[in-house]
Design a protein around this motif. Structure first.
Motif, PDB file in Angstrom:
ATOM      1  N   ASN A 176       0.838  -1.195   0.000  1.00  0.00           N
ATOM      2  CA  ASN A 176       0.000   0.000   0.000  1.00  0.00           C
ATOM      3  C   ASN A 176       0.878   1.252   0.000  1.00  0.00           C
ATOM      4  OD1 ASN A 176      -1.459   2.289   1.499  1.00  0.00           O
ATOM      5  ND2 ASN A 176      -3.143   0.878   1.095  1.00  0.00           N
ATOM      6  N   ILE A 177       0.701   2.123  -1.003  1.00  0.00           N
ATOM      7  CA  ILE A 177       1.570   3.293  -1.173  1.00  0.00           C
ATOM      8  C   ILE A 177       1.448   4.267   0.007  1.00  0.00           C
ATOM      9  CG2 ILE A 177      -0.168   4.513  -2.545  1.00  0.00           C
ATOM     10  CD1 ILE A 177       3.670   4.739  -2.938  1.00  0.00           C
ATOM     11  N   LYS A 178       0.252   4.413   0.559  1.00  0.00           N
ATOM     12  CA  LYS A 178       0.054   5.316   1.697  1.00  0.00           C
ATOM     13  C   LYS A 178       0.796   4.813   2.924  1.00  0.00           C
ATOM     14  CE  LYS A 178      -3.572   7.649   4.366  1.00  0.00           C
ATOM     15  NZ  LYS A 178      -5.030   7.844   4.534  1.00  0.00           N
ATOM     16  N   LEU A 228       8.114   8.762  -3.215  1.00  0.00           N
ATOM     17  CA  LEU A 228       6.927   8.118  -2.647  1.00  0.00           C
ATOM     18  C   LEU A 228       5.832   9.137  -2.378  1.00  0.00           C
ATOM     19  CD1 LEU A 228       8.363   5.526  -0.077  1.00  0.00           C
ATOM     20  CD2 LEU A 228       7.116   5.015  -2.163  1.00  0.00           C
ATOM     21  N   LEU A 229       6.209  10.304  -1.842  1.00  0.00           N
ATOM     22  CA  LEU A 229       5.233  11.355  -1.558  1.00  0.00           C
ATOM     23  C   LEU A 229       4.511  11.806  -2.824  1.00  0.00           C
ATOM     24  CD1 LEU A 229       7.180  13.515   1.062  1.00  0.00           C
ATOM     25  CD2 LEU A 229       4.948  12.436   1.420  1.00  0.00           C
ATOM     26  N   ARG A 230       5.237  11.907  -3.917  1.00  0.00           N
ATOM     27  CA  ARG A 230       4.624  12.325  -5.180  1.00  0.00           C
ATOM     28  C   ARG A 230       3.631  11.283  -5.687  1.00  0.00           C
ATOM     29  NH1 ARG A 230      10.295  14.729  -7.605  1.00  0.00           N
ATOM     30  NH2 ARG A 230       9.993  16.898  -6.886  1.00  0.00           N
ATOM     31  N   GLN A 231       4.022  10.003  -5.601  1.00  0.00           N
ATOM     32  CA  GLN A 231       3.108   8.922  -6.019  1.00  0.00           C
ATOM     33  C   GLN A 231       1.866   8.908  -5.132  1.00  0.00           C
ATOM     34  OE1 GLN A 231       4.976   5.005  -6.532  1.00  0.00           O
ATOM     35  NE2 GLN A 231       6.960   6.026  -6.690  1.00  0.00           N
ATOM     36  N   TYR A 232       2.110   9.047  -3.824  1.00  0.00           N
ATOM     37  CA  TYR A 232       0.998   9.027  -2.858  1.00  0.00           C
ATOM     38  C   TYR A 232       0.031  10.176  -3.114  1.00  0.00           C
ATOM     39  CZ  TYR A 232      -1.284  10.496   1.471  1.00  0.00           C
ATOM     40  OH  TYR A 232      -2.193  10.944   2.389  1.00  0.00           O
ATOM     41  N   TYR A 233       0.566  11.379  -3.369  1.00  0.00           N
ATOM     42  CA  TYR A 233      -0.279  12.555  -3.558  1.00  0.00           C
ATOM     43  C   TYR A 233      -1.166  12.401  -4.803  1.00  0.00           C
ATOM     44  CZ  TYR A 233      -1.759  17.412  -3.935  1.00  0.00           C
ATOM     45  OH  TYR A 233      -2.517  18.545  -4.010  1.00  0.00           O
ATOM     46  N   LYS A 234      -0.604  11.867  -5.877  1.00  0.00           N
ATOM     47  CA  LYS A 234      -1.374  11.664  -7.107  1.00  0.00           C
ATOM     48  C   LYS A 234      -2.535  10.698  -6.877  1.00  0.00           C
ATOM     49  CE  LYS A 234       2.441  12.501 -10.351  1.00  0.00           C
ATOM     50  NZ  LYS A 234       3.333  11.872 -11.358  1.00  0.00           N
ATOM     51  N   GLU A 235      -2.300   9.688  -6.058  1.00  0.00           N
ATOM     52  CA  GLU A 235      -3.316   8.651  -5.859  1.00  0.00           C
ATOM     53  C   GLU A 235      -4.377   9.056  -4.838  1.00  0.00           C
ATOM     54  OE1 GLU A 235      -3.497   3.927  -4.558  1.00  0.00           O
ATOM     55  OE2 GLU A 235      -1.670   4.763  -5.462  1.00  0.00           O
ATOM     56  N   TYR A 236      -3.967   9.687  -3.724  1.00  0.00           N
ATOM     57  CA  TYR A 236      -4.898   9.961  -2.618  1.00  0.00           C
ATOM     58  C   TYR A 236      -5.423  11.396  -2.591  1.00  0.00           C
ATOM     59  CZ  TYR A 236      -4.128   5.431  -0.439  1.00  0.00           C
ATOM     60  OH  TYR A 236      -4.099   4.092  -0.169  1.00  0.00           O
TER      61      TYR A 236
END
Length: 480
Positions: free
Chosen positions: A320-322, A377-385
């Motif tokens: 889970n990315i978050k 990781l923060l960039r991926q997380y922000y795009k998704e959530y």
């Protein structure tokens, strides 16, 4: 010359009589000699032969077995481990049954909720028939068809009545977005775990107000309230007025008994001293010499850390990315769990590769670093959530749960097969240790962690392998 068999003598007490018990390996010659001496008899309690113990016993046994066995009495006067117990001589007595906890049927969480037409407080809980029945019988809570849950109006008197109705059966928790400012509600929440018998004494509500005016956090107020509550309820026969008149000698005696009751740690006793000192000297404005209160010396406990390889295995086990991002931020920037929960989107400065921590421990702001791995990781997380205000939001919006973060780490440790070396805070310890091992100056680590004193940061020098691994054990010289 063949060595003689050995008979070991032990001193034992049995049914108010002293015995000398004989222990030896199976030997027909020794058994024949014992049968010739009727004063040596089999004892079923100790499963061995024994003789009455007196000043002449050892000499007699040496004479009896002189030609066939060696009598060893070196253990005769030794203290037997299984019979050792702690005995206190004097009039010391310990407090028992203080703040007895209630067995609860389950727990509920009060969640602030906004519908299309009005605001309310949702009573959230895991499916449980007993909890459902308690809430159904509760006069304060109502079932809301639209929300499909029991709800309360955000009204102070209703919430007080609700707590008075259910806390004898249920544990009531608060959602991160629900802030309680009413002192009576806080008091009910702080005391909900305990039986309130005839002798139960609550802390004055004004003491809560005093701590809140000093800008103490909710958790600190809760902790200090507990230690003062414990003091008040240890002296069941004394009134609150009498307890408020105690001097430092009584408080010293109280902490001695507290240590004896459960062998509390030095940190626990120190917390109790701090809370009671605040109550007497701060709230009551007493001129008592609280400096005389005995504080136990706090031992040096080294933090537990994972190696960098183990951290990598832990993070790689999370899909889970978050979840992965949360743990990466804690480790990669050396944050406390409360600090990561309060992070806002604007606190991340990707250009300067740093992170702003507002209102950390001690009401201090600081900056810390962001790793490139964490930033990706923060960039991926922000795009998704797409979080709104807080960087990591909970299930119902608002702040994420500390319990959830602990569960994420626990599951990752289990899945990765890495040894458990502590909780979430061990990630922060690992951050500091790995920086030190990579050659980072201790003063910079102190700033990144937000420590007031360099002494606090120096603890990591005892954990780091940087210098220890270069030292060769003197035993290795034997092999060279």
């Amino acid at each position: 010359m063949k060595a003689l068999p050995v008979i070991y003598l032990n001193h034992r007490e049995s049914q108010q009589s002293n015995l000398c018990v004989l222990y030896f390996k199976q030997n027909d010659t020794i058994l024949k000699r014992i049968r010739q001496n009727g004063w040596i008899k089999w004892n079923s309690e100790f499963n061995a032969f024994a003789a009455p113990s007196n000043q002449k016993t050892i000499g007699h046994l040496i004479d009896v077995f002189e030609d066939i066995a060696e009598v060893n009495h070196s253990y005769y006067h030794a203290r037997l481990k299984e019979n050792v117990e702690q005995v206190v001589i004097g009039d010391t007595h310990y407090f028992t049954g203080v703040l007895e906890k209630i067995d609860k049927l389950g727990s509920v969480t009060l969640v602030p909720y906004k519908t299309e037409f009005h605001r309310c407080i949702v009573i959230s809980f895991k499916s449980n028939k007993d909890v459902f029945k308690v809430l159904s019988d509760c006069q304060s809570a109502n079932w809301n068809k639209q929300v499909r849950a029991f709800v309360l109006p955000p009204n102070k008197s209703v919430i007080i009545r609700f707590l008075e109705e259910v806390t004898s059966q249920l544990r009531v928790k608060l959602h991160n977005e629900l802030t309680i400012a009413d002192y009576r509600i806080m008091q009910l929440l702080f005391e909900q775990a305990y039986h309130k018998n005839l002798y139960f004494k609550s802390c004055p509500i004004e003491f809560i107000k005093f701590m809140q005016l000093k800008a103490y956090s909710y958790n600190t107020i809760n902790t200090y309230y507990y230690y003062v509550l414990r003091l008040l309820n240890c002296y069941r026969q004394n009134s609150l007025t009498q307890i408020n008149a105690f001097d430092s000698d009584v408080i010293n005696d109280y902490h001695k008994k507290m240590i004896g009751e459960k062998n509390y740690s030095e940190q626990t006793i120190n917390q109790s001293v701090n809370a009671i000192k605040l109550y007497f000297k701060g709230y009551l404005k007493r001129e008592m010499q609280l400096e005389e209160v005995i504080r136990p010396k706090v031992g040096k406990v080294l933090p537990k850390v994972w190696s960098q390889e183990e951290i990598e295995r832990i993070l790689n086990s999370i899909e889970n990315i978050k979840h992965k991002t949360i743990l990466s931020v804690i480790y990669g920037s050396g944050l406390r769990i409360g600090e990561v929960l309060k992070l806002r989107i604007e606190d991340i400065d990707s250009k300067r590769m740093r992170m702003r921590i507002l209102g950390a421990k001690g009401k201090k702001d600081r900056y810390t670093i962001i790793g490139q791995y964490t930033l990706e990781l923060l960039r991926q997380y922000y795009k998704e959530y797409k979080p709104d205000k807080l960087l990591f939001e909970g299930q119902f919006g608002g702040q994420y749960s500390t319990t959830s973060i602990s569960r994420i780490l626990f599951n990752a440790i289990k899945k990765s097969g890495v040894p458990k070396r502590g909780g979430v805070h061990s990630l922060r310890h690992s951050f500091a240790t790995h920086l030190l091992e990579s050659g980072t100056d201790l003063r910079y680590i102190q700033e990144l962690l937000g420590h007031n004193s360099s002494t606090t940061t120096e603890i990591y020098t005892y954990v780091s392998n940087k210098h220890i691994e270069q030292i060769k054990s003197p035993i290795d010289r034997l092999l060279s």
